[in-house]
Design an enzyme around this catalytic site. Structure first.
Site, PDB file in Angstrom:
ATOM      1  N   PRO A 105       0.965  -0.941   0.033  1.00 28.54           N
ATOM      2  CA  PRO A 105       0.038  -0.052   0.005  1.00 28.54           C
ATOM      3  C   PRO A 105       1.119   1.086  -0.136  1.00 28.54           C
ATOM      4  O   PRO A 105       1.975   1.384   0.848  1.00 28.54           O
ATOM      5  CB  PRO A 105      -0.828  -0.317   1.334  1.00 28.54           C
ATOM      6  N   GLU A 106       0.470   2.224  -0.871  1.00 28.24           N
ATOM      7  CA  GLU A 106       1.246   3.617  -0.865  1.00 28.24           C
ATOM      8  C   GLU A 106       0.542   4.481   0.125  1.00 28.24           C
ATOM      9  O   GLU A 106      -0.262   4.223   0.724  1.00 28.24           O
ATOM     10  CB  GLU A 106       1.360   3.950  -2.507  1.00 28.24           C
ATOM     11  N   LYS A 145       4.270   5.762   4.763  1.00 25.27           N
ATOM     12  CA  LYS A 145       3.512   4.324   4.674  1.00 25.27           C
ATOM     13  C   LYS A 145       3.489   3.874   6.149  1.00 25.27           C
ATOM     14  O   LYS A 145       3.104   2.727   6.487  1.00 25.27           O
ATOM     15  CB  LYS A 145       4.475   3.493   3.971  1.00 25.27           C
ATOM     16  N   ARG A 199      13.448   9.940  10.713  1.00 29.41           N
ATOM     17  CA  ARG A 199      14.160   9.023   9.809  1.00 29.41           C
ATOM     18  C   ARG A 199      13.750   8.985   8.393  1.00 29.41           C
ATOM     19  O   ARG A 199      14.113   8.637   7.600  1.00 29.41           O
ATOM     20  CB  ARG A 199      14.219   7.767  10.295  1.00 29.41           C
ATOM     21  N   ASN A 237       5.842   2.168  -6.228  1.00 28.35           N
ATOM     22  CA  ASN A 237       6.248   1.645  -7.442  1.00 28.35           C
ATOM     23  C   ASN A 237       5.307   2.129  -8.224  1.00 28.35           C
ATOM     24  O   ASN A 237       5.615   2.536  -9.647  1.00 28.35           O
ATOM     25  CB  ASN A 237       6.118   0.139  -7.537  1.00 28.35           C
ATOM     26  N   ARG A 251      12.601  -3.446  -7.709  1.00 30.59           N
ATOM     27  CA  ARG A 251      11.254  -3.393  -8.157  1.00 30.59           C
ATOM     28  C   ARG A 251      11.124  -3.224  -9.722  1.00 30.59           C
ATOM     29  O   ARG A 251      11.943  -2.562 -10.229  1.00 30.59           O
ATOM     30  CB  ARG A 251      10.681  -2.232  -7.316  1.00 30.59           C
TER      31      ARG A 251
END
Length: 301
Positions: free
Chosen positions: A2-3, A52, A157, A199, A291
């Site tokens: 999931p983006e 995410k 981060r 992606n 990917r």
């Protein structure tokens, strides 16, 4: 995986249906028993997403931190007051169904009203239950009860989130991009450079901006990097609104369609070998940072 738009929708859904509620928290699978005990009976005060990562804040300053990874998903259900998607995350065959019917239809005239959450199915890592509904988490890469300080450290981060879209975030993204010799298609997948892009968005925004995926960040102008941020923020905001990734304008859809069919929603993603919608050159596929990368050799030179 999931983006960022899906995780933002998760945060919104938790905010809508659970904020202010004392939640029963358990771990039917048994892998989150200690964390569940820390959260059980506490009130959810806030939910937010960064890239995410999902953060559910409780009233005793403990946070449930979840990263769905490749296989994670939340399932939801409840009574007539409980609205929203019934599932967000993997597997894709479930998808994000925007209208959730909380009643089991027995026949055309009879329904069975909500009577609490069902028996857990499968490996439910954590279950949250309120007076009106429930949420089950399965398959997540990260599921941890952490402090507010640890939450801030996780966020520190990460790169800027386009869905926050603060001016300072745009500047930070542009500065970071222009200082790196790495190809931009790899930089867009680096969550320390930009948080939430996966992606699909990577392939689509690079096509929309007609950018060569192998162009190093140092090869971009400041204005081009800024436009890349702006377009990413725009299409991801559309994803939050629509519940799916749509990067093509209506002119590429079936006449009269309110939303595109699956095949019309993207310019290049999963269209390898098919003619480019703009120049007719076959869409190419290669691999970058582990990917599949989809791109048009005609448009993205």
């Amino acid at each position: 995986m999931p983006e960022g738009h899906s995780v933002r929708r998760l945060a919104q859904q938790f905010g809508d249906v659970f904020t202010g509620e004392s939640l029963s928290v358990s771990s039917p699978q048994g892998r989150f028993v200690a964390g569940a005990a820390l959260l059980d009976g506490k009130v959810l005060t806030e939910s937010h997403a960064h890239g995410k990562h999902l953060f559910l804040h409780f009233d005793h300053a403990v946070v449930l931190h979840v990263h769905l990874g490749l296989y994670g998903a939340w399932d939801f259900g409840g009574d007539a007051t409980f609205t929203g998607a019934s599932s967000i995350g993997a597997p894709r065959k479930i998808g994000e169904r925007e209208v959730f019917d909380d009643r089991e239809i027995v026949d055309e005239t009879e329904t069975v009203e909500y009577a609490g959450p069902p028996e857990p199915r499968g490996a439910v890592r954590v279950r949250l239950v309120s007076r009106h509904g429930w949420a089950d988490l399965r398959g997540a890469t990260t599921c941890a009860a952490i402090t507010e300080a640890e939450t801030r450290a996780v966020q520190a981060r990460l790169g800027p989130d386009p869905l926050h879209n603060h001016p300072a975030d745009r500047t930070r993204f542009v500065t970071g991009l222009l200082s790196r010799k790495t190809p931009i298609a790899a930089l867009l997948m680096d969550q320390k450079v930009i948080a939430g892009v996966g992606n699909v968005y990577r392939a689509e925004v690079l096509f929309r901006q007609r950018m060569d995926p192998w162009l190093p960040g140092t090869g971009l102008s400041g204005s081009a990097a800024g436009l890349l941020w702006d377009d990413t923020a725009s299409v991801m905001a559309d994803g939050v609104r629509d519940g799916r990734i749509i990067t093509t304008p209506a002119g590429f859809w079936e006449p009269g369609a309110v939303l595109p069919s699956g095949g019309d929603a993207h310019f290049v993603y999963k269209r390898e070998g098919q003619p480019c919608r703009v120049c007719a050159v076959p869409v190419a596929i290669t691999e970058m940072v582990g990917r599949k990368l989809y791109w048009c050799p005609g448009c993205q030179q």
